[in-house]
Scaffold this motif. Structure first.
Motif, PDB file in Angstrom:
ATOM      1  N   THR A   1      -3.543   0.600  -2.521  1.00  0.00           N
ATOM      2  CA  THR A   1      -2.822   0.634  -3.881  1.00  0.00           C
ATOM      3  C   THR A   1      -2.784   2.971  -4.881  1.00  0.00           C
ATOM      4  O   THR A   1      -3.759   2.887  -4.431  1.00  0.00           O
ATOM      5  CB  THR A   1      -2.867  -0.296  -4.371  1.00  0.00           C
TER       6      THR A   1
ATOM      7  N   ARG B   1       1.240   1.207  -7.810  1.00  0.00           N
ATOM      8  CA  ARG B   1       2.099   0.055  -7.181  1.00  0.00           C
ATOM      9  C   ARG B   1       1.713  -0.556  -6.604  1.00  0.00           C
ATOM     10  O   ARG B   1       0.910  -1.338  -6.439  1.00  0.00           O
ATOM     11  CB  ARG B   1       1.947   1.537  -6.045  1.00  0.00           C
ATOM     12  N   GLU B   2       2.958  -1.580  -5.574  1.00  0.00           N
ATOM     13  CA  GLU B   2       2.807  -2.123  -4.705  1.00  0.00           C
ATOM     14  C   GLU B   2       1.617  -2.067  -3.783  1.00  0.00           C
ATOM     15  O   GLU B   2       1.524  -0.872  -3.089  1.00  0.00           O
ATOM     16  CB  GLU B   2       4.248  -2.351  -4.287  1.00  0.00           C
TER      17      GLU B   2
END
Length: 687
Positions: free
Chosen positions: A375, A441-442
């Motif tokens: 990530t 972030r994802e």
């Protein structure tokens, strides 16, 4: 006194930390037993550990059993923190694997036992929580034999299961069932014992049986099983006696060359680096200069040794012991240490240099799977970007598998993770310890690339389109799975200076962190087939002229271009991580769960009924594990139980996932050369 370095390992919530507290209390080290739920245990010292009630960092405490000093290492049980367990394994003399009498053998239990057996670490098994409702000794013992190892022997029996009156009674020579089972188990692993028993079974007394049991346990051939409760103390005294009798104390040459391994690094209150070292031979003293990782060295400014609970200041730490060393500013986890030179303590002639130290026993590669998730860490305040990188670098010192990946062009930092819980811990640590608020972030899955053929490429010095004063030829060949990256030479070692050869080798390994699709390339052999350079030349007045002399920078800049050309010719295949899963759901919810498994590309085996529930096992790509964990509570009214553990990598089918590349991308030759020119100034700006 002898020393035993003992690890406590288990699946999360099996009771490792509670057992550690009970052992310390029984040994007289602490007056009151702490509780994980209350956040007052000895080994969970981090604020986050106390808040969450889980162990995140391994911790060392010490106690004495008769003439044996036990350095007890409490390790995390949650699979997101398996890297902490990874580092501890290399320093253990023995282990206690804790299994819950209620939940039984779980996914992480199997992973741990498989690794302990492979590394031949002597291991006792402790079935904990016999006082809990739902405890069942027979079912758990059968599960241990079927799922962990058949080479087990119960050392006693439990009564009053599931109540506060639960108790444990060790077997004696009068228990014929125990002695008969012990003979059968020991005979399976020793032809000499079997022959002696067959020749005259009356000559093999109970004392000899116990001696043979201790011998085979210390060889990691058999695994005695104890039962009890860390909360009530039932069975713990028998476990302590078993630790003293059955596990081997540390061996090491106290007068030998200095040799040790760093298995943990932390920062002190003043920001100083503290290294936890297991000594295998020799002794380290304050003011000694230690060598580690090639030519790096540092001067030991202070030493603490674990003794009866906590670390106490000492003048030295010797063979078999675990110590905390201050002063080694450049040390990293996994470093082997040795004496650089003996410090002068008295006036007189300078001492002769010490001989090279014997290397510490090296861990057998990586014991567990690497992180499979990644990530991007984003600071909430843009001004914190610089501080964030520094903070993550310090966290990576304590956990190398965090594996920072810097994208200079986008000014982003990616970190590798084992799971979402670890991400929460990183976020909380950055906020609490460094004052940096971050978001993520994802989370994406980390894949890998493996070559599928052979590729070659060569760039010749002073020949277009090569803008560098270097000749480099490389061949890429596939290698067996799990072999990693190997660099070989088909040119003579003396064909150019060693520093230039080393620049090529180091750059090859660095470049392979991002392959054709952006993933790390592994399981390949890279062979240097061509080499050439221009020797150092100067003008008449003696000034060095780099425009007519090859430097290591030429080879560092050219090697990525050659390597990626060879890799493109060879071709690579992308592999994704796959987990094995064990899923238990209420029977009436199994129908809605099946389509979700199919959508996540899981491959389930035939389900089996277990009471009112369906149990199904199978494989699922790591990319789908987190989504399944999130959806399962809603699909099963919160009653579904999912266990997952990494199994292997498999080729990606369908759309090939790519990883965003950094700005330093040798696949785009012109862009790469322009960046090199801007970074170091080039001879061929029109390249």
């Amino acid at each position: 006194m002898r020393t035993l370095n003992l690890g406590i390992l288990a699946h999360v919530d099996a009771g490792k930390t509670s057992l550690t507290e009970r052992l310390l209390h029984s040994a007289g080290v602490i007056d009151e037993i702490g509780r994980v739920d209350d956040g007052n245990t000895q080994t969970d010292s981090l604020a986050l550990e106390r808040q969450r009630g889980i162990t995140i960092k391994s911790a060392v405490v010490s106690f004495a059993i008769d003439d044996v000093t036990v350095n007890l290492i409490d390790t995390p049980g949650h699979p997101d923190f398996i890297a902490e367990v990874e580092r501890v394994l290399s320093v253990l003399d023995g282990a206690v694997l804790v299994v819950s009498a209620v939940e039984g053998v779980q996914a992480q239990t199997r992973v741990l036992m498989r690794t302990l057996r492979r590394l031949r670490i002597p291991t006792l098994i402790f079935v904990n929580k016999i006082d809990r409702s739902g405890a069942h000794d027979g079912r758990v013992l059968r599960s241990i034999s079927e799922k962990l190892t058949p080479a087990v022997i119960p050392m006693g029996s439990a009564g009053g299961l599931g109540t506060r009156e639960a108790h444990y009674a060790p077997y004696t020579a009068a228990d014929t069932g125990f002695t008969s089972g012990l003979v059968d188990l020991l005979a399976d692993h020793s032809d000499a014992f079997l022959a002696a028993y067959v020749d005259d079974e009356t000559a093999v007394g109970y004392g000899q049986l116990r001696g043979e049991l201790a011998s085979q346990t210390r060889q990691a051939l058999v695994h005695p099983v104890f039962l009890g409760s860390a909360v009530t103390g039932a069975g713990v005294d028998s476990l302590i006696a078993g630790i003293r009798e059955l596990l081997p104390a540390a061996e090491g040459d106290a007068d030998g060359p200095v040799s040790g391994t760093v298995f943990k690094v932390e920062r002190g209150s003043a920001g100083e680096k503290i290294a936890y070292v297991r000594m295998f031979s020799g002794a380290v003293r304050t003011r000694d200069r230690l060598r580690f990782r090639g030519d790096d060295e540092g001067k030991v400014t202070a030493i603490s040794v674990f003794d009866r609970g906590s670390a106490v200041r000492r003048a030295s730490v010797g063979a078999g012991q675990i110590g905390k060393l201050w002063g080694l500013g450049a040390v990293r986890i996994g470093d082997a240490i040795g004496l650089s030179r003996t410090p002068a303590r008295t006036a007189g002639p300078a001492p002769a240099p010490a001989p090279a130290p014997a290397p510490a026993p090296a861990p057998e590669g990586q014991h567990f799977a690497p992180p499979t998730l990644e990530t991007v860490v984003v600071p909430c305040r843009p001004a914190d970007k610089g501080a964030l990188h520094l903070a993550l670098t310090q966290l990576a010192e304590q956990d190398p598998l965090i594996n920072l990946r810097q994208d200079d062009m986008r000014r982003e930092v990616s970190v590798s993770l084992y799971g979402e819980v670890q991400k929460e811990v990183v976020q909380a640590t950055l906020a609490d310890d460094f004052g940096i608020d971050v978001t993520f972030r994802e989370t994406t899955t980390i894949c890998m690339e493996r070559p599928i053929g052979t590729g070659t490429a060569v760039e010749i010095i002073d020949k277009d389109p090569n803008p560098f004063l270097a000749t480099v030829g490389l061949r890429v060949d596939p290698a067996p799975a799990g072999s990693g990256v190997e660099f070989r030479l088909e040119v003579e070692l003396g064909s150019m200076p060693f520093s230039l050869m080393k620049a090529v080798e180091d750059t090859v390994k660095e470049t392979l962190y991002q392959g054709i699709y952006g993933w790390e390339v592994t399981d390949c052999t890279v062979t240097m087939t061509h080499s050439g350079y221009w020797p150092r030349q100067s003008h008449a007045h003696g000034t060095f002229d780099k425009s007519m002399s090859s430097t290591a920078g030429d080879f560092r800049n050219l090697t990525p271009l050659v390597l990626m050309s060879a890799l493109q010719e060879a071709g690579t295949r992308v592999y994704e991580p796959v987990h094995r899963f064990h899923l238990e759901v209420p029977a009436d919810t199994f129908g809605p769960v099946l389509p979700v498994l199919a959508r996540l590309r899981a491959v389930p085996q035939a389900p089996a009924m277990r009471g009112p529930s369906y149990v199904v096992e199978g494989e699922i790509p790591a990319a789908g594990v987190h989504e399944l964990e999130q959806q399962l509570p809603a699909l099963t009214r919160g009653e579904g139980v999912l266990e997952c553990a990494f199994d292997r990598y498999q080729p990606v089918t369908g759309t090939i996932p790519t990883r965003r590349r950094t700005d330093h991308d040798p696949l785009n030759r012109r862009e790469y050369l322009l960046r090199v020119v801007r970074r170091v100034g080039g001879r061929r700006e029109d390249a």
